[in-house]
Design a protein around this motif. Structure first.
Motif, PDB file in Angstrom:
ATOM      1  N   ALA A  22      13.592 104.991 -10.471  1.00 21.49           N
ATOM      2  CA  ALA A  22      13.276 105.950  -9.637  1.00 21.49           C
ATOM      3  C   ALA A  22      12.126 106.467 -10.764  1.00 21.49           C
ATOM      4  O   ALA A  22      11.137 106.239 -10.301  1.00 21.49           O
ATOM      5  N   ARG A  23      12.608 107.098 -12.057  1.00 20.66           N
ATOM      6  CA  ARG A  23      11.990 108.063 -12.719  1.00 20.66           C
ATOM      7  C   ARG A  23      11.321 106.393 -13.699  1.00 20.66           C
ATOM      8  O   ARG A  23      10.011 106.739 -13.844  1.00 20.66           O
ATOM      9  N   ARG A  25      10.080 103.814 -11.316  1.00 20.43           N
ATOM     10  CA  ARG A  25       9.271 103.018 -10.958  1.00 20.43           C
ATOM     11  C   ARG A  25      10.037 101.518 -10.376  1.00 20.43           C
ATOM     12  O   ARG A  25       8.997 101.033 -10.143  1.00 20.43           O
ATOM     13  N   PHE A  29       9.188 105.335  -4.898  1.00 22.66           N
ATOM     14  CA  PHE A  29       9.644 106.582  -4.004  1.00 22.66           C
ATOM     15  C   PHE A  29       8.936 106.748  -3.233  1.00 22.66           C
ATOM     16  O   PHE A  29      10.222 107.146  -1.671  1.00 22.66           O
ATOM     17  N   GLU A  30       8.681 105.537  -2.581  1.00 25.22           N
ATOM     18  CA  GLU A  30       8.996 105.286  -0.622  1.00 25.22           C
ATOM     19  C   GLU A  30      10.112 104.823  -0.736  1.00 25.22           C
ATOM     20  O   GLU A  30      10.156 104.882   0.506  1.00 25.22           O
ATOM     21  N   ILE A  32      12.773 104.987  -1.675  1.00 25.63           N
ATOM     22  CA  ILE A  32      13.842 105.460  -1.738  1.00 25.63           C
ATOM     23  C   ILE A  32      14.855 106.081  -0.476  1.00 25.63           C
ATOM     24  O   ILE A  32      15.927 106.417   0.266  1.00 25.63           O
ATOM     25  N   ALA A 213      18.685 108.051  -7.355  1.00 23.57           N
ATOM     26  CA  ALA A 213      17.003 107.976  -7.541  1.00 23.57           C
ATOM     27  C   ALA A 213      16.531 109.454  -6.510  1.00 23.57           C
ATOM     28  O   ALA A 213      15.123 109.461  -7.054  1.00 23.57           O
ATOM     29  N   ARG A 217      13.257 111.644  -8.290  1.00 27.44           N
ATOM     30  CA  ARG A 217      12.005 112.000  -6.789  1.00 27.44           C
ATOM     31  C   ARG A 217      12.038 113.713  -7.464  1.00 27.44           C
ATOM     32  O   ARG A 217      10.846 113.808  -6.535  1.00 27.44           O
ATOM     33  N   SER A 218      13.089 113.849  -6.754  1.00 22.70           N
ATOM     34  CA  SER A 218      13.209 115.671  -6.519  1.00 22.70           C
ATOM     35  C   SER A 218      12.738 116.211  -7.636  1.00 22.70           C
ATOM     36  O   SER A 218      12.047 117.048  -8.023  1.00 22.70           O
ATOM     37  N   PHE A 220      10.889 115.082 -10.148  1.00 25.25           N
ATOM     38  CA  PHE A 220       9.458 114.025  -9.564  1.00 25.25           C
ATOM     39  C   PHE A 220       8.294 115.717  -8.715  1.00 25.25           C
ATOM     40  O   PHE A 220       7.488 116.154  -9.426  1.00 25.25           O
ATOM     41  N   VAL A 221       8.756 115.514  -7.282  1.00 22.29           N
ATOM     42  CA  VAL A 221       7.798 116.792  -6.939  1.00 22.29           C
ATOM     43  C   VAL A 221       7.665 117.741  -7.294  1.00 22.29           C
ATOM     44  O   VAL A 221       7.101 118.867  -7.366  1.00 22.29           O
TER      45      VAL A 221
END
Length: 321
Positions: A22-23, A25, A29-30, A32, A213, A217-218, A220-221
């Motif tokens: 995920a990091r 890409r 992210f979509e 997940i 993942a 994502r968390s 990144f947000v």
């Protein structure tokens, strides 16, 4: 210790693989949310049903174990909220910090990991803790998180919404259906049972990959919402509470229960202590995002406990086993 690491390494390696995918890409992210849906609504319920159906009903309804875990969960929530609150951290952030301190990653990681370490008998006590954490711990923390609001009915409304969310969560129902199957000695017809088996077998690897993942994502947000550097004292103590205080509290409470003459066998207590030694539940970051808590703080705690648990959890297994 080396033999323990040989068992735990693949589990944490899959979490790392999901994080890196995920990091970088490689996994958008979509996508997940789709992985999370597959695990939460299909694979994990089948795994929990299968373990529940093969566990003696008395083990799933052990009142002493239930009471011990519940008491420890309430103490964890109260202690973490009290120790966390300051001029920056109010009820919303303190409550979700308490949730990551008291809610281990039992469903996605704990059940398959403990079964691999201790055998199928470990599933019963671990599943029992999931019921308490889903129904009581998470609902309580969500209700407490609303105490910052001006609406005096905010906490009760949040609690009702949390309980409604529990009712729509397939995991408790899968556990209850598995327990009913165990009590009635009932088994699905072969094609249905084989389908359940296929989904159950997929639960562990996909769930572990999804944890990584979700963490990426968390993070990144949280980075997008950062307004400045976060003091270590706002998140490191909660991670230590989760990985050190929680298992010690469960062990001490269990020993106290045994000393009082109540029925709690050593194996059940060992499983409960190891559940408490697991890292924080990764889906709490999604809840924190939904309820407007500081996702950066929650993501840091979850990431820190997950990374450190490779050593701390393995050490706990080596000490107890």
């Amino acid at each position: 210790m080396l033999s323990v690491l040989q068992v735990t390494f693949p589990f944490f390696a899959l979490v790392l693989a999901g994080y890196v995918a995920a990091r970088r890409r490689l996994l958008p992210f979509e996508a997940i949310a789709g992985l999370n849906t597959f695990v939460l609504f299909f694979a994990l319920p089948c795994m929990l049903y299968r373990f529940g159906a093969s566990t003696p009903i008395a083990q799933l309804l052990d009142p002493t174990a239930l009471g011990t875990w519940l008491a420890c969960a309430l103490l964890m929530v109260a202690g973490t909220v009290k120790s966390s609150m300051n001029e920056r951290i109010r009820w919303n952030d303190a409550s979700f910090g308490a949730l990551v301190a008291a809610f281990p990653n039992t469903g996605f990681m704990g059940v398959p990991l403990l079964v691999a370490l201790l055998g199928a008998a470990a599933a019963g006590p671990a599943i029992l803790t999931i019921l308490i954490d889903l129904v009581v711990t998470s609902s309580l923390c969500i209700a407490l998180s609303r105490l910052d609001g001006a609406d005096e009915h905010g906490a009760s409304t949040a609690a009702k919404k949390a309980l409604r969310g529990v009712a729509l969560n397939p995991m408790p129902w899968a556990i209850l259906l598995g327990g009913l199957s165990s009590a009635l000695q009932w088994k699905p017809v072969a094609p249905v049972n084989d389908t359940i088996g296929l989904l159950a077998d997929a639960a562990s690897p996909v769930a572990l990959f999804t944890i990584g993942a979700v963490l990426a994502r968390s993070q990144f947000v949280a980075a997008q919402e950062e307004r400045g550097p976060m003091p270590a004292r706002d998140f490191v103590p909660v991670a230590l509470i989760k990985l050190v205080v929680h298992p010690l509290l469960v062990w001490a409470a269990g020993r106290g229960v045994q000393a009082a003459g109540l029925p709690l066998d050593d194996f059940t207590l060992k499983v409960m202590v190891l559940v408490a030694a697991l890292p924080s539940a990764s889906n709490v970051s999604l809840l924190a995002e939904r309820f407007g808590a500081d996702t950066g703080r929650i993501a840091r705690i979850i990431l820190l406990t997950t990374a450190a648990a490779f050593l701390t959890f393995s050490a706990a297994v080596a000490i107890l086993h």
